[in-house]
Design a protein around this motif. Structure first.
Motif, PDB file in Angstrom:
ATOM      1  N   GLY A  38       0.798  -1.272   0.112  1.00 49.63           N
ATOM      2  CA  GLY A  38      -0.161  -0.100  -0.020  1.00 49.63           C
ATOM      3  C   GLY A  38       0.701   1.232  -0.027  1.00 49.63           C
ATOM      4  O   GLY A  38       2.048   1.378  -0.438  1.00 49.63           O
ATOM      5  N   PRO A  39       0.326   2.551   0.346  1.00 54.36           N
ATOM      6  CA  PRO A  39       0.968   3.690   0.328  1.00 54.36           C
ATOM      7  C   PRO A  39       2.224   3.635   1.250  1.00 54.36           C
ATOM      8  O   PRO A  39       2.244   2.993   2.537  1.00 54.36           O
ATOM      9  N   GLY A  64       4.370   4.197   4.355  1.00 51.08           N
ATOM     10  CA  GLY A  64       4.239   4.883   5.874  1.00 51.08           C
ATOM     11  C   GLY A  64       2.978   4.059   6.146  1.00 51.08           C
ATOM     12  O   GLY A  64       2.670   4.295   7.561  1.00 51.08           O
ATOM     13  N   GLU A  65       2.288   3.208   5.639  1.00 54.55           N
ATOM     14  CA  GLU A  65       0.935   2.779   6.276  1.00 54.55           C
ATOM     15  C   GLU A  65       1.187   1.528   6.982  1.00 54.55           C
ATOM     16  O   GLU A  65       0.347   1.411   7.812  1.00 54.55           O
ATOM     17  N   MET A  66       2.036   0.638   6.594  1.00 51.10           N
ATOM     18  CA  MET A  66       2.411  -0.771   7.355  1.00 51.10           C
ATOM     19  C   MET A  66       3.603  -0.213   8.263  1.00 51.10           C
ATOM     20  O   MET A  66       4.687  -0.221   7.917  1.00 51.10           O
ATOM     21  N   PRO A  67       3.212  -0.001   9.542  1.00 46.00           N
ATOM     22  CA  PRO A  67       4.378  -0.179  10.562  1.00 46.00           C
ATOM     23  C   PRO A  67       5.328  -1.146  10.620  1.00 46.00           C
ATOM     24  O   PRO A  67       5.056  -2.222  10.468  1.00 46.00           O
ATOM     25  N   THR A 117       7.026  -6.289   5.715  1.00 49.24           N
ATOM     26  CA  THR A 117       6.353  -5.211   5.364  1.00 49.24           C
ATOM     27  C   THR A 117       6.570  -4.677   4.149  1.00 49.24           C
ATOM     28  O   THR A 117       5.700  -3.742   3.451  1.00 49.24           O
ATOM     29  N   SER A 142       8.240   2.045   7.027  1.00 46.01           N
ATOM     30  CA  SER A 142       7.213   2.989   7.103  1.00 46.01           C
ATOM     31  C   SER A 142       7.936   4.397   7.678  1.00 46.01           C
ATOM     32  O   SER A 142       7.087   5.004   7.626  1.00 46.01           O
ATOM     33  N   VAL A 152       8.592   8.205   5.318  1.00 45.81           N
ATOM     34  CA  VAL A 152       7.788   9.575   5.035  1.00 45.81           C
ATOM     35  C   VAL A 152       8.141  10.408   5.936  1.00 45.81           C
ATOM     36  O   VAL A 152       8.615  11.872   5.529  1.00 45.81           O
ATOM     37  N   ALA A 204       3.401  10.264   0.803  1.00 47.99           N
ATOM     38  CA  ALA A 204       3.205   8.858   0.892  1.00 47.99           C
ATOM     39  C   ALA A 204       2.629   8.066  -0.268  1.00 47.99           C
ATOM     40  O   ALA A 204       1.499   7.480  -0.258  1.00 47.99           O
ATOM     41  N   GLN A 206       2.079   5.300  -3.617  1.00 44.60           N
ATOM     42  CA  GLN A 206       2.053   3.724  -3.667  1.00 44.60           C
ATOM     43  C   GLN A 206       3.002   3.221  -4.635  1.00 44.60           C
ATOM     44  O   GLN A 206       2.738   3.891  -5.731  1.00 44.60           O
TER      45      GLN A 206
END
Length: 355
Positions: free
Chosen positions: A187-188, A190-193, A203, A294, A297, A326, A328
């Protein structure tokens, strides 16, 4: 164990075109200047925090790195390279404001230096690395990497670095060439910590399998590789401005060597002749580039202000702005990492004669 030569021959491949005597003289002067510059900056700009260099044993594989605020990456970084067979880490912490220094200070196999000097003015840390390599790396196989780079090579899960370096010694190959492979999330950004100590591949397992260009640079003989997600997503209007991906991070070091531009190029120039342009005359590896964890960003917003990471910082303002939004990076053409054999099948690395 194979007996090691301290000063290796000019290299087995011997594929570099000759340069004129005048160019050769200028390159020799450049190398001498970089060695001297590295020694001066090591003495003037580095302060020892913990010094465990007396524990360096003959034949030890050493890792050199400069980093800033990598507390999240460091546990996996150290574990990965220990698993490969690195026995001593020599690390410069530059203007860290997180827990990186404290974490590294407590590691029994880490020698740590602190620097408050400019990363950019030190040629992006390479002056410090050249100084430390000349002082401690002579006669050793040395890895010089960034904290977001994880070296892999054919059979890396089952054959540690000492097995590889013994084979390289036997073949009279003085260095291992690699390409950086940018990894990114589904995904974008920074979205998946990501957790400290977590495998980055959990990740950010996706990569570009194609869209790479490469050419041999005539002066230094290095491979100039461009492409991947950074080229297509951030530099498509000017692809020639995209970051170069070819590196030579693993070298049987001699005090008369010097890195010229990050680990992209070295002097003497024969050390750059480490990968075939047609996909496999020599063994090659990959640096799994975990830049897009993540934390990217927030780091991008900070680095846009600091302006310490590129020679022409204004050129990369748009790059940092895009990262800060951020985006994708995954597309329908992205591939998921499934191990080194899949990367070899794609032509992104080669086992050469190391079967």
């Amino acid at each position: 164990m194979t007996a090691r030569r301290i000063l290796p021959p000019a290299g087995r491949a011997g594929g570099l075109p000759a340069v004129s005597p005048a160019v050769a003289l200028r390159l020799r002067g450049r190398r001498q200047y970089l060695i001297l510059r590295g020694q001066r900056r090591r003495l003037r700009e580095l302060t020892s925090v913990t010094d465990r260099t007396r524990a360096i044993a003959p034949g030890a594989i050493l890792l050199f790195a400069t980093l800033r605020n990598e507390e999240n990456r460091l546990p996996w970084f150290l574990a990965h390279y220990r698993r490969l067979g690195v026995t001593q880490f020599l690390i410069v912490a530059n203007n860290c404001t997180d827990g990186s220094e404290a974490l590294l200070r407590d590691q029994p196999d880490v020698s740590l230096w602190r620097s408050t000097a400019s990363y950019k003015a030190s040629r992006f840390g390479m002056d410090w690395m050249n100084g430390l390599l000349a002082r401690y790396g002579h006669g050793h196989w040395c890895l010089t990497v960034d904290a977001d780079e994880l070296l892999i090579y054919p059979h890396w899960e089952t054959r540690p670095l000492p097995a590889l370096t013994d084979w390289l010694d036997a073949q009279e190959i003085p260095a291992l060439g690699t390409m950086m492979l940018d990894l990114y999330p589904e995904g974008p950004l920074g979205e998946m910590p990501s957790r400290p100590g977590q495998d980055p591949l959990e990740t950010i397992p996706w990569f570009d399998s194609g869209n790479y260009t490469l050419k041999r640079q005539s002066k230094l003989g290095n491979l100039w590789i461009q492409g991947g997600p950074r080229a297509r997503a951030f530099f498509s209007p000017a692809p020639h401005r995209a970051p170069t991906l070819g590196k030579v991070p693993l070298v049987r070091w001699h005090w008369r060597y010097a890195y010229v531009s990050s680990t992209h190029t070295l002097l003497p120039r024969h050390l750059n002749d480490r990968a075939a342009t047609t996909g496999g005359e020599d063994i090659s590896g990959l640096l799994l580039h975990t830049k897009f964890l993540s934390t990217i960003v927030e780091k991008s917003r900070e680095e846009a202000i600091r302006g310490e990471h590129f020679e022409n910082s204004s050129l990369y303002n748009g790059y940092y702005t895009a990262l800060s939004s951020a985006p994708q990076l995954q597309t329908k053409h992205s591939m998921r990492y499934q191990g080194w054999r899949g990367l070899e099948a794609l032509g992104l690395m080669s086992r050469g004669g190391w079967l």
